[in-house]
Scaffold this active site. Structure first.
Site, short mmCIF file in Angstrom:
data_model
loop_
_atom_site.label_atom_id
_atom_site.label_comp_id
_atom_site.label_asym_id
_atom_site.label_seq_id
_atom_site.Cartn_x
_atom_site.Cartn_y
_atom_site.Cartn_z
N LYS A 203 0.74 -1.22 0.06
CA LYS A 203 0.02 -0.07 0.18
C LYS A 203 0.88 1.28 0.06
O LYS A 203 1.90 1.39 0.55
CB LYS A 203 -0.76 -0.05 1.27
CG LYS A 203 -1.84 1.43 1.24
CD LYS A 203 -3.01 1.11 2.31
CE LYS A 203 -3.64 2.37 2.51
NZ LYS A 203 -4.40 2.98 1.40
N THR A 204 0.43 2.25 -0.62
CA THR A 204 1.09 3.58 -0.99
C THR A 204 1.73 4.03 0.40
O THR A 204 1.00 4.15 1.20
CB THR A 204 0.22 4.65 -1.40
OG1 THR A 204 -0.47 4.03 -2.53
CG2 THR A 204 0.69 5.72 -1.97
N ASN B 208 -7.58 3.83 -11.04
CA ASN B 208 -7.93 4.18 -9.54
C ASN B 208 -9.29 4.19 -9.30
O ASN B 208 -10.02 4.26 -10.26
CB ASN B 208 -6.97 5.39 -9.04
CG ASN B 208 -6.54 5.40 -7.67
OD1 ASN B 208 -7.07 4.80 -6.73
ND2 ASN B 208 -5.13 5.73 -7.29
N CYS C 4 -3.19 11.85 -7.51
CA CYS C 4 -3.46 12.22 -6.21
C CYS C 4 -3.48 13.87 -6.76
O CYS C 4 -3.11 14.10 -7.81
CB CYS C 4 -2.13 12.04 -5.19
SG CYS C 4 -0.74 12.70 -6.18
N PHE D 208 -9.17 6.87 3.12
CA PHE D 208 -7.96 6.85 4.20
C PHE D 208 -7.30 7.81 4.15
O PHE D 208 -6.63 8.23 5.13
CB PHE D 208 -7.36 5.49 3.88
CG PHE D 208 -8.20 4.16 3.79
CD1 PHE D 208 -7.97 3.72 5.06
CD2 PHE D 208 -8.44 3.58 2.83
CE1 PHE D 208 -8.80 2.30 5.15
CE2 PHE D 208 -9.35 2.45 2.80
CZ PHE D 208 -9.37 1.74 4.01
N GLY D 209 -6.91 8.59 2.87
CA GLY D 209 -6.13 9.69 2.98
C GLY D 209 -4.79 9.20 3.00
O GLY D 209 -3.81 10.01 3.28
N MET D 210 -4.46 8.31 2.35
CA MET D 210 -3.12 7.49 2.19
C MET D 210 -2.41 7.71 3.52
O MET D 210 -1.12 8.32 3.37
CB MET D 210 -2.56 8.17 1.11
CG MET D 210 -3.20 7.58 -0.34
SD MET D 210 -2.18 7.84 -1.66
CE MET D 210 -2.69 9.60 -2.25
N ASN E 196 -13.94 4.24 -0.63
CA ASN E 196 -12.86 3.99 0.49
C ASN E 196 -12.18 5.30 0.55
O ASN E 196 -11.96 6.06 -0.24
CB ASN E 196 -11.77 3.04 0.13
CG ASN E 196 -10.79 3.36 -1.09
OD1 ASN E 196 -9.89 3.93 -0.82
ND2 ASN E 196 -11.07 2.87 -2.24
N THR F 29 -10.75 -4.62 -4.42
CA THR F 29 -12.15 -4.79 -3.60
C THR F 29 -12.28 -6.29 -3.56
O THR F 29 -12.83 -7.24 -2.63
CB THR F 29 -13.01 -3.90 -4.23
OG1 THR F 29 -12.86 -2.60 -4.26
CG2 THR F 29 -14.46 -3.89 -3.40
C1 LIG Z 1 -9.21 -0.19 0.96
C2 LIG Z 1 -8.64 0.42 -0.44
C3 LIG Z 1 -7.45 1.13 -0.54
C4 LIG Z 1 -7.15 1.98 -1.31
N1 LIG Z 1 -5.78 2.67 -1.36
C5 LIG Z 1 -5.15 2.82 -2.31
C6 LIG Z 1 -3.70 3.45 -2.37
O1 LIG Z 1 -3.19 3.66 -1.17
N2 LIG Z 1 -2.98 3.64 -3.28
C7 LIG Z 1 -3.56 3.64 -4.72
O2 LIG Z 1 -2.99 3.74 -5.77
N3 LIG Z 1 -4.86 3.02 -4.79
C8 LIG Z 1 -5.58 2.71 -3.81
N4 LIG Z 1 -6.80 2.04 -3.99
C9 LIG Z 1 -7.23 2.08 -5.28
C10 LIG Z 1 -6.97 0.51 -5.79
O3 LIG Z 1 -5.71 0.38 -6.23
C11 LIG Z 1 -7.88 0.31 -7.20
O4 LIG Z 1 -7.05 1.16 -8.27
C12 LIG Z 1 -9.29 0.39 -7.05
O5 LIG Z 1 -9.72 0.21 -6.06
C13 LIG Z 1 -9.87 -0.20 -8.32
O6 LIG Z 1 -9.64 -1.80 -8.24
P1 LIG Z 1 -11.07 -2.55 -7.72
O7 LIG Z 1 -12.32 -2.04 -8.17
O8 LIG Z 1 -10.59 -3.97 -7.70
O9 LIG Z 1 -10.96 -2.05 -5.94
C14 LIG Z 1 -7.54 1.44 -2.70
C15 LIG Z 1 -8.70 0.73 -2.95
C16 LIG Z 1 -9.23 0.12 -1.73
C17 LIG Z 1 -10.25 -0.94 -2.12
#
Ligand SMILES: Cc1cc2nc3c(=O)[nH]c(=O)nc-3n(C[C@H](O)[C@H](O)[C@H](O)COP(=O)(O)O)c2cc1C
Length: 339
Positions: free
Chosen positions: A73-74, A241, A176, A110-112, A108, A316
């Site tokens: 995670k980022t 994203n 971002c 979280f604010g990274m 979601n 997800t």
């Molecule tokens: C719980 C959660 C946290 C995420 N946090 C980040 C993140 O920190 N950095 C990022 O680039 N994308 C983040 N994403 C986006 C995912 O990488 C992805 O691009 C997006 O969820 C679409 O894929 P999905 O439909 O399979 O969830 C997050 C997604 C989820 C579900």
């Protein structure tokens, strides 16, 4: 509905206590073949994008579950807190909060958040070590606006921290806000994409750099960004994203919009892959294309490959269905002609 991430707990508690999974580790057939992914020999072309895998414990679980390309995670150049609860809520395709979505879709917010550099330097290496042969981890990074250095300099700091920790592949999260120009989102401006990509790629060379992007407003700006990414030295693009939407009711009075992911964004993600793979071919960009967005079932990975993705990932989907990868591998084992 149960997830390996407990949406009723804080982010810090999920880091401390998670992942929440007590199933048996699945058995896997020996590999019939290997693939190349950015110079690494990998067992399959499926993985988890940045988000659900918070620390090495989560990366290790994803590897055991057959997600051969997990993303850490980022991370940021320094520790950073999460937004308060709620961080996850079920929504429909229009951003309306619901109890049971028709097809699993969440927002979601979280604010990274990020752990401290000291923790990350040890944990990235632990995460690498937890993986089996034929698996490779990507580390996602993002910049933080600071008074003492430029945004791009901070992006570089985060990428160098990942490299120092032992990252074999780095992904820069360009979806971002563009804090320097205060106009829209970083990935949408080809000039910024070129300048940032070049600076980060040079700073971590020879480690391959992936850019994470979101949906584009049109084919022309998207093509300009893909060309700029390749010129700047990116090796791959990962999209999409989560899609920003107005959430009703809002998560709280400070957050009226937030990112939506899961089933409801699959069509948008597939269109991104169809368009992106054509742009890469037409312009001979040589970029590897990584698709994510709404992969909830084994056959959805195949849809992404058919649309032109080189690699397909689920965030997800894997959180609520940890056996997703193994069902894909089992299907592939009995139907080896599919991708
Ligand atoms: C719980 C959660 C946290 C995420 N946090 C980040 C993140 O920190 N950095 C990022 O680039 N994308 C983040 N994403 C986006 C995912 O990488 C992805 O691009 C997006 O969820 C679409 O894929 P999905 O439909 O399979 O969830 C997050 C997604 C989820 C579900």
């Amino acid at each position: 509905m149960m997830s390996i991430y407990d949406m009723h707990k804080t982010y810090a508690d999920n880091v401390k206590l998670g992942p929440f999974f007590s199933g048996a580790p699945p058995k896997r057939e020996p590999p019939k073949r290997f693939f190349d992914f950015l110079g690494f020999r990998v067992r399959s072309k499926i993985g988890v994008p940045a988000g659900p895998l918070l620390t090495s414990k989560w990366i290790s679980l994803a590897g055991q579950l057959g997600f051969d390309l997990p993303t850490y995670k980022t991370i940021r150049s320094d520790a950073y807190p999460s937004h308060p609860l709620p961080n996850v809520a079920f929504v429909d395709g229009h951003g309306r909060q619901v109890r049971e979505p028709l097809e699993l879709t969440i927002t979601n917010s979280f604010g990274m958040p990020s752990q401290s550099p000291d923790f990350l330097l040890q944990d990235i290496e632990r995460a690498n070590r937890s993986l089996a042969e034929g698996q490779v981890m990507i580390v996602s990074v993002v910049g933080t606006p600071r008074p003492d250095r430029s945004f791009v300099q901070d992006f570089i700091r985060a990428a160098q921290l990942a490299k120092e920790g032992g990252a074999k592949i780095v992904e820069a999260n360009f979806s971002c806000p563009n804090v320097e120009k205060a106009e829209g989102i970083l990935y949408q401006n080809p000039d910024t994409v070129y300048a940032y990509t070049r600076a980060i790629a040079q700073a971590i060379s020879p480690i391959p750099l992936i850019l994470k992007v979101g949906v584009f407003e049109g084919a022309e700006p998207m093509e300009a960004v893909f060309v700029a990414a390749a010129r700047g030295g990116a090796r791959a693009i990962c999209g999409i994203n989560s899609v920003s939407m107005k959430i009703s009711p809002p998560l709280d009075d400070k957050r009226s919009t937030s990112g939506v992911c899961g089933g409801a964004i699959r069509e948008k993600a597939l269109q991104f892959i169809r368009d992106g793979s054509k742009m890469i071919r037409d312009n001979q960009l040589g970029l590897t294309l990584i698709g994510c967005g709404g992969i909830m079932a084994p056959e959805h990975f195949t849809l992404f490959f058919e649309a032109g993705a080189d690699v397909a990932m689920s965030a997800t989907g894997m959180m609520w269905d940890p056996y997703l990868a193994m069902r894909y591998h089992a299907h592939l084992h009995s139907h080896p002609q599919t991708v």
